[in-house]
Design a protein around this motif. Structure first.
Motif, PDB file in Angstrom:
ATOM      1  N   ASN A   2      -4.023 -11.866   2.240  1.00  0.00           N
ATOM      2  CA  ASN A   2      -2.848 -11.791   1.766  1.00  0.00           C
ATOM      3  C   ASN A   2      -2.021 -10.523   2.444  1.00  0.00           C
ATOM      4  N   VAL A   3      -0.553 -10.727   2.553  1.00  0.00           N
ATOM      5  CA  VAL A   3      -0.283  -9.584   3.570  1.00  0.00           C
ATOM      6  C   VAL A   3       1.336  -9.147   2.634  1.00  0.00           C
ATOM      7  N   ALA A   4       1.353  -7.877   2.497  1.00  0.00           N
ATOM      8  CA  ALA A   4       2.531  -7.236   2.008  1.00  0.00           C
ATOM      9  C   ALA A   4       3.090  -6.360   3.299  1.00  0.00           C
ATOM     10  N   ALA A   5       4.165  -7.190   3.989  1.00  0.00           N
ATOM     11  CA  ALA A   5       4.985  -6.737   5.167  1.00  0.00           C
ATOM     12  C   ALA A   5       6.152  -5.883   4.757  1.00  0.00           C
ATOM     13  N   SER A   6       6.019  -4.685   4.431  1.00  0.00           N
ATOM     14  CA  SER A   6       6.844  -3.923   4.107  1.00  0.00           C
ATOM     15  C   SER A   6       8.117  -3.448   5.107  1.00  0.00           C
ATOM     16  N   MET A   7       9.217  -3.152   4.665  1.00  0.00           N
ATOM     17  CA  MET A   7      10.261  -2.754   5.607  1.00  0.00           C
ATOM     18  C   MET A   7      11.286  -2.028   4.809  1.00  0.00           C
ATOM     19  N   ARG A   8      12.069  -1.420   5.538  1.00  0.00           N
ATOM     20  CA  ARG A   8      13.280  -0.930   5.043  1.00  0.00           C
ATOM     21  C   ARG A   8      14.249  -1.595   4.218  1.00  0.00           C
ATOM     22  N   ASP A   9      14.699  -3.035   4.885  1.00  0.00           N
ATOM     23  CA  ASP A   9      15.650  -4.074   4.450  1.00  0.00           C
ATOM     24  C   ASP A   9      15.150  -5.204   4.602  1.00  0.00           C
ATOM     25  N   PRO A  10      14.323  -5.710   3.835  1.00  0.00           N
ATOM     26  CA  PRO A  10      13.407  -7.123   3.884  1.00  0.00           C
ATOM     27  C   PRO A  10      14.856  -8.098   3.961  1.00  0.00           C
ATOM     28  N   THR A  11      16.147  -7.906   3.700  1.00  0.00           N
ATOM     29  CA  THR A  11      17.085  -9.065   3.918  1.00  0.00           C
ATOM     30  C   THR A  11      17.502  -9.246   5.359  1.00  0.00           C
ATOM     31  N   GLN A  12      16.930  -8.418   6.321  1.00  0.00           N
ATOM     32  CA  GLN A  12      17.232  -8.534   7.794  1.00  0.00           C
ATOM     33  C   GLN A  12      15.646  -9.217   8.621  1.00  0.00           C
ATOM     34  N   ASP A  13      15.090  -9.658   7.716  1.00  0.00           N
ATOM     35  CA  ASP A  13      13.784 -10.563   8.459  1.00  0.00           C
ATOM     36  C   ASP A  13      14.042 -11.622   8.647  1.00  0.00           C
ATOM     37  N   ILE A  21       8.233   4.073  -1.957  1.00  0.00           N
ATOM     38  CA  ILE A  21       6.857   3.714  -1.736  1.00  0.00           C
ATOM     39  C   ILE A  21       6.076   3.299  -2.903  1.00  0.00           C
ATOM     40  N   GLN A  22       6.258   4.141  -4.086  1.00  0.00           N
ATOM     41  CA  GLN A  22       5.418   3.841  -5.240  1.00  0.00           C
ATOM     42  C   GLN A  22       5.844   2.451  -5.788  1.00  0.00           C
ATOM     43  N   SER A  23       7.223   2.073  -5.664  1.00  0.00           N
ATOM     44  CA  SER A  23       7.627   0.687  -6.257  1.00  0.00           C
ATOM     45  C   SER A  23       6.849  -0.158  -5.511  1.00  0.00           C
ATOM     46  N   ALA A  24       6.683  -0.144  -3.840  1.00  0.00           N
ATOM     47  CA  ALA A  24       6.318  -1.151  -3.101  1.00  0.00           C
ATOM     48  C   ALA A  24       4.726  -1.200  -3.475  1.00  0.00           C
ATOM     49  N   VAL A  25       4.190  -0.267  -3.716  1.00  0.00           N
ATOM     50  CA  VAL A  25       2.651  -0.223  -4.048  1.00  0.00           C
ATOM     51  C   VAL A  25       2.449  -0.829  -5.181  1.00  0.00           C
ATOM     52  N   ASN A  26       3.265  -0.447  -6.330  1.00  0.00           N
ATOM     53  CA  ASN A  26       3.043  -1.282  -7.372  1.00  0.00           C
ATOM     54  C   ASN A  26       3.339  -2.919  -7.456  1.00  0.00           C
ATOM     55  N   GLU A  27       4.218  -2.983  -6.578  1.00  0.00           N
ATOM     56  CA  GLU A  27       4.458  -4.802  -6.620  1.00  0.00           C
ATOM     57  C   GLU A  27       3.302  -5.415  -5.881  1.00  0.00           C
ATOM     58  N   VAL A  28       2.722  -4.390  -4.857  1.00  0.00           N
ATOM     59  CA  VAL A  28       1.518  -5.350  -4.312  1.00  0.00           C
ATOM     60  C   VAL A  28       0.459  -5.292  -5.431  1.00  0.00           C
ATOM     61  N   LEU A  29       0.062  -4.321  -5.949  1.00  0.00           N
ATOM     62  CA  LEU A  29      -1.163  -4.299  -6.936  1.00  0.00           C
ATOM     63  C   LEU A  29      -0.948  -5.084  -7.995  1.00  0.00           C
ATOM     64  N   GLU A  30       0.614  -5.343  -8.550  1.00  0.00           N
ATOM     65  CA  GLU A  30       0.640  -6.227  -9.870  1.00  0.00           C
ATOM     66  C   GLU A  30       0.683  -7.919  -9.294  1.00  0.00           C
ATOM     67  N   ARG A  31       0.889  -8.073  -7.860  1.00  0.00           N
ATOM     68  CA  ARG A  31       0.963  -9.338  -7.176  1.00  0.00           C
ATOM     69  C   ARG A  31      -0.638  -9.705  -6.943  1.00  0.00           C
ATOM     70  N   TRP A  32      -1.166  -9.114  -6.191  1.00  0.00           N
ATOM     71  CA  TRP A  32      -2.648  -9.125  -6.013  1.00  0.00           C
ATOM     72  C   TRP A  32      -3.832  -8.534  -6.648  1.00  0.00           C
ATOM     73  N   GLY A  33      -3.480  -7.259  -7.185  1.00  0.00           N
ATOM     74  CA  GLY A  33      -4.421  -6.457  -8.131  1.00  0.00           C
ATOM     75  C   GLY A  33      -5.301  -5.615  -6.865  1.00  0.00           C
ATOM     76  N   ARG A  34      -4.871  -5.375  -5.759  1.00  0.00           N
ATOM     77  CA  ARG A  34      -5.755  -4.670  -4.707  1.00  0.00           C
ATOM     78  C   ARG A  34      -4.934  -4.481  -3.392  1.00  0.00           C
ATOM     79  N   ILE A  35      -5.392  -3.420  -2.813  1.00  0.00           N
ATOM     80  CA  ILE A  35      -4.887  -2.991  -1.383  1.00  0.00           C
ATOM     81  C   ILE A  35      -6.267  -2.963  -0.508  1.00  0.00           C
ATOM     82  N   ASP A  36      -6.719  -3.764   0.189  1.00  0.00           N
ATOM     83  CA  ASP A  36      -7.971  -3.264   0.827  1.00  0.00           C
ATOM     84  C   ASP A  36      -7.690  -2.533   2.221  1.00  0.00           C
ATOM     85  N   VAL A  37      -6.348  -2.714   2.759  1.00  0.00           N
ATOM     86  CA  VAL A  37      -6.191  -2.224   4.086  1.00  0.00           C
ATOM     87  C   VAL A  37      -4.714  -1.573   4.033  1.00  0.00           C
ATOM     88  N   LEU A  38      -4.570  -0.379   4.476  1.00  0.00           N
ATOM     89  CA  LEU A  38      -3.169   0.179   4.649  1.00  0.00           C
ATOM     90  C   LEU A  38      -2.913   0.359   5.988  1.00  0.00           C
TER      91      LEU A  38
END
Length: 268
Positions: free
Chosen positions: A28-39, A61-78
């Motif tokens: 599972n990949v959280a590919a974060s970026m400043r502007d996801p609409t440009q991907d 930062i906190q919003s993105a981390v919360n989004e990942v944890l709510e979606r998958w419940g874990r972050i194994d690698v940063l």
């Protein structure tokens, strides 16, 4: 259970290649970026999200981390990949450029790390992979601020690994040499001052010749994955003949020899 990776600066270059590589390995990949609409490359895929994350914005930062944890419940690698490069004479750099160099490469990396650590510590497992550079242990003219930011990342990472070992969290440094990506067009800034121009232009022109021999983003992504998946205590992963040679020279060669070689390569 499927493992999860959070990557900063995933819109292009190393971050994009790393997001794609981890996803192809079944993560599972959280590919974060400043502007996801440009991907326009990663697109919509099962098991991949694109959180909005600016490493200079604590709320995002906190919003993105919360989004990942709510979606998958874990972050194994940063994977701390987001970066900014300021090149040119130090004297010519203005205060805003100097601060941005450290806000992105050092303070931003620290802020994302701090936000992720509580969940890793609670899980008793995890890995922090910091994208450093051979610039973190070698030096070339007109890269003084970029070098100093990467040296800070190296020192931070080396010390942090001792703090986190009791919690089962591994710290890794991936240290590419010259890289063939668009970092030097998308994420580079420059400073200029007339008095330095003849020397600076000659030096940077000589350095530019090496970029065609650089590591591909895909090769670096493979190394990032290998570092993340390793349970060993290995800290550094120099990548490329130039990075390995520079690392070896730093360990065994006297300063005068390194300085003479640097002058030959950059100012001859």
């Amino acid at each position: 259970m499927t493992q999860c990776v959070l990557i900063t600066g995933a819109s292009c270059g190393i971050g994009l290649a790393t997001a794609d590589y981890f996803h192809r390995q079944g993560w599972n990949v959280a590919a974060s970026m400043r502007d996801p609409t440009q991907d326009h490359i990663l697109g919509e895929r099962p098991g991949l999200i694109r959180p909005q994350l600016d490493v200079c914005d604590p709320k995002s930062i906190q919003s993105a981390v919360n989004e990942v944890l709510e979606r998958w419940g874990r972050i194994d690698v940063l994977v701390n990949n987001a970066g900014y490069g300021l090149i040119g004479p130090f004297e010519a750099a203005d205060e805003m450029q100097v601060r941005r160099q450290f806000e992105v490469n050092v303070f931003g990396l620290m802020a994302v790390t701090r936000a992720v650590l509580p969940s890793m510590r609670a899980a008793g497992n995890g890995a922090l992979v910091n994208i450093s550079s051979m610039s973190g242990y070698s030096c070339f003219p007109y890269y003084s601020l970029y070098h100093s930011s990467k040296w800070a990342v190296e020192g931070f990472s080396e010390s942090l690994r001792y703090e986190l070992e009791p919690f089962g969290i591994r710290v890794k440094l991936v240290e590419p040499g010259v890289v063939k990506t668009d970092f030097h067009t998308r994420s580079k800034d420059s400073s200029a001052l007339a008095a330095y121009e003849p020397h600076c232009e000659r030096s940077l022109a000589r350095m530019d010749r090496f970029y065609r021999f650089g590591n591909s983003a895909e090769r670096i992504a493979e190394t990032v994955y290998r570092a993340a998946a390793s349970n060993s205590s290995k800290l550094r992963y120099p990548l490329g003949w130039d990075a390995r040679a520079a690392y070896l020279l730093k360990r065994i060669a006297p300063d005068y020899l390194i300085s003479r070689l640097t002058r030959f390569l950059c100012a001859g």
